[in-house]
Design an enzyme around this catalytic site. Sequence first.
Site, PDB file in Angstrom:
ATOM      1  N   LYS A 110      96.778  -7.407  15.913  1.00  0.00           N
ATOM      2  CA  LYS A 110      95.833  -6.907  16.895  1.00  0.00           C
ATOM      3  C   LYS A 110      96.863  -6.629  18.350  1.00  0.00           C
ATOM      4  CE  LYS A 110      92.247  -6.153  14.103  1.00  0.00           C
ATOM      5  NZ  LYS A 110      92.726  -7.096  12.969  1.00  0.00           N
TER       6      LYS A 110
HETATM    7  C1  LIG Z   1      92.316  -6.907  11.760  1.00  0.00           C
HETATM    8  C2  LIG Z   1      92.844  -7.623  10.541  1.00  0.00           C
HETATM    9  C3  LIG Z   1      93.351  -7.115   9.303  1.00  0.00           C
HETATM   10  C4  LIG Z   1      92.871  -5.728   8.962  1.00  0.00           C
HETATM   11  O1  LIG Z   1      93.539  -4.925   9.682  1.00  0.00           O
HETATM   12  P1  LIG Z   1      92.645  -3.457   9.540  1.00  0.00           P
HETATM   13  O2  LIG Z   1      93.403  -2.572  10.409  1.00  0.00           O
HETATM   14  O3  LIG Z   1      91.146  -3.486  10.021  1.00  0.00           O
HETATM   15  O4  LIG Z   1      92.646  -2.782   8.171  1.00  0.00           O
HETATM   16  C5  LIG Z   1      94.214  -7.831   8.582  1.00  0.00           C
HETATM   17  N1  LIG Z   1      94.468  -9.212   8.964  1.00  0.00           N
HETATM   18  C6  LIG Z   1      94.312  -9.799   9.931  1.00  0.00           C
HETATM   19  C7  LIG Z   1      94.620 -11.103  10.321  1.00  0.00           C
HETATM   20  C8  LIG Z   1      93.735  -9.141  10.941  1.00  0.00           C
HETATM   21  O5  LIG Z   1      93.412  -9.454  12.300  1.00  0.00           O
END
Ligand SMILES: *Cc1c(COP(=O)(O)O)cnc(C)c1O
Length: 490
Positions: A110
Amino acid sequence: MKFVSTRSAEIENNASCAIVKGLAEDGGLFVPQFFPDLSGDIDKLCEMDYAERAAYIIGKFLDEYQTQELLDACKAAYGRFEDGDPAPTVKISDDLFVLELFHGPTLAFKDIALTLLPFLLRNGADRIGVKEEILILVATSGDTGKAALEGFKDQKGIKINVFYPSDGVSDMQKLQMRSQKGENVNVVGIKGNFDDCQTAVKKMFSDRRLKTLLANKNVVLSSANSISFGRLVPQVVYYFSAYCDLLTAGEIEKNEKINFTVPTGNFGNILAGYYAKKMGLPVNKLICASNSNNVLTEFFTTGTYDTDREFYTTMSPSMDILISSNLERLIFELSGRDHKLTEKRMSELKETGRYEISAEELSKLRADFDAGYCDEEECREEIFEIFEEYGYLADPHTAVALKVCQDLSYGTKTVVLSTASPYKFTQNVLSAISGKHVKDAFSAAEVLEEETAAPIPKQISDLRTAAVRFDAVIDKNSTEEVVLKFVSEK
Ligand SMILES: *Cc1c(COP(=O)(O)O)cnc(C)c1O
């Protein structure tokens, strides 16, 4: 470039507006009017560093942002990552690579979007003359919250309120958020799961009464969730970047098609890969990996999206989601960009908890995607095996993708996206590797370091002495009150 809502053709906004609003007025998501073609630009991109690649690709969509300003912002954002590289690829075997996206300030992928979003939002808001204070509401399954808090802390003219499911995140994730520093932040637990948080936040966005109350206090709402186009567009970059890096390293041939396997929750990450493919990146299949909450696996197999199922709390909590918001952008494309049909399906989903796509759409879908899932026991085994065999320490989300990838990649070279540091999920990773059950997250981190020789990241060791500032846990119907109180504080 203009942006339209998935639910009505009449709504058309420029990039700044789309980013500041987050969600279109009709509840739809903003999508670009067309996909820029970068198929002839791969060689050029190979010559650039990550920040330059980012500015180049993002600039194709956000063409009203000044080129130099965007480049400077990308350099500043990506300079915050370990070794200045937000997306290194690690070779596991001749046809398996891991794209590590977790070397940023909060140890999850993120960070790649949320280190840049404050610039995109502030700069966009100034361009369209927003004078009000901006309040960012975030629903998090664990990682978005912390990354958004770090990105927006102490930003002038912006406040941020994060809602997380109080029993749906790991100990480290919770502590990361509850100890957040900054004068403009608020963090609140909700009794419920991520879908409850996401629904509560979405509701506030479409609540006219709340908007009026906020307007009286000179406040406008904005989003840092992956429904925001400003979250999505920085994620397109690392698909191109990984391809360039493999090409430069001689691991793939020019124009060779590769797979990407993506651990998926809200469908933001893998959707960015789909956008990259539409922009001309040589992608064979995008493989959508789910945990026991396998609503997407079923959808990609049958064409029916059905949320009427048991919800599981797993050791990959950022994928514990039944309503994947960004899927709306995909079914919009599959329908041939039919706003009415997308609108209809989304209201069916809201009213009945399900919708179906046509057989023709399903076959279009299957041309680009494959999907699989991995249960808790298989995830544990995968963490163990990938460490035993290759010495690679994977977090549970990455392990889900690695397992699904083995099941589905059929000999095509594949890049697995690694989305979080194993040190965010220490107890589960440790017990998978060694069978040792250590209750305390920090003690588990120490044993994990001894067992694997993978160093504990500073962000984790710093947490040990961090003071908890936010310990409120509320009912899911009380979010509005919390928000109104927060904006009234000075
Ligand atoms: C947010 C997240 C995901 C999922 O990603 P999306 O974009 O919501 O599909 C997978 N793994 C981790 C560690 C995340 O923080």
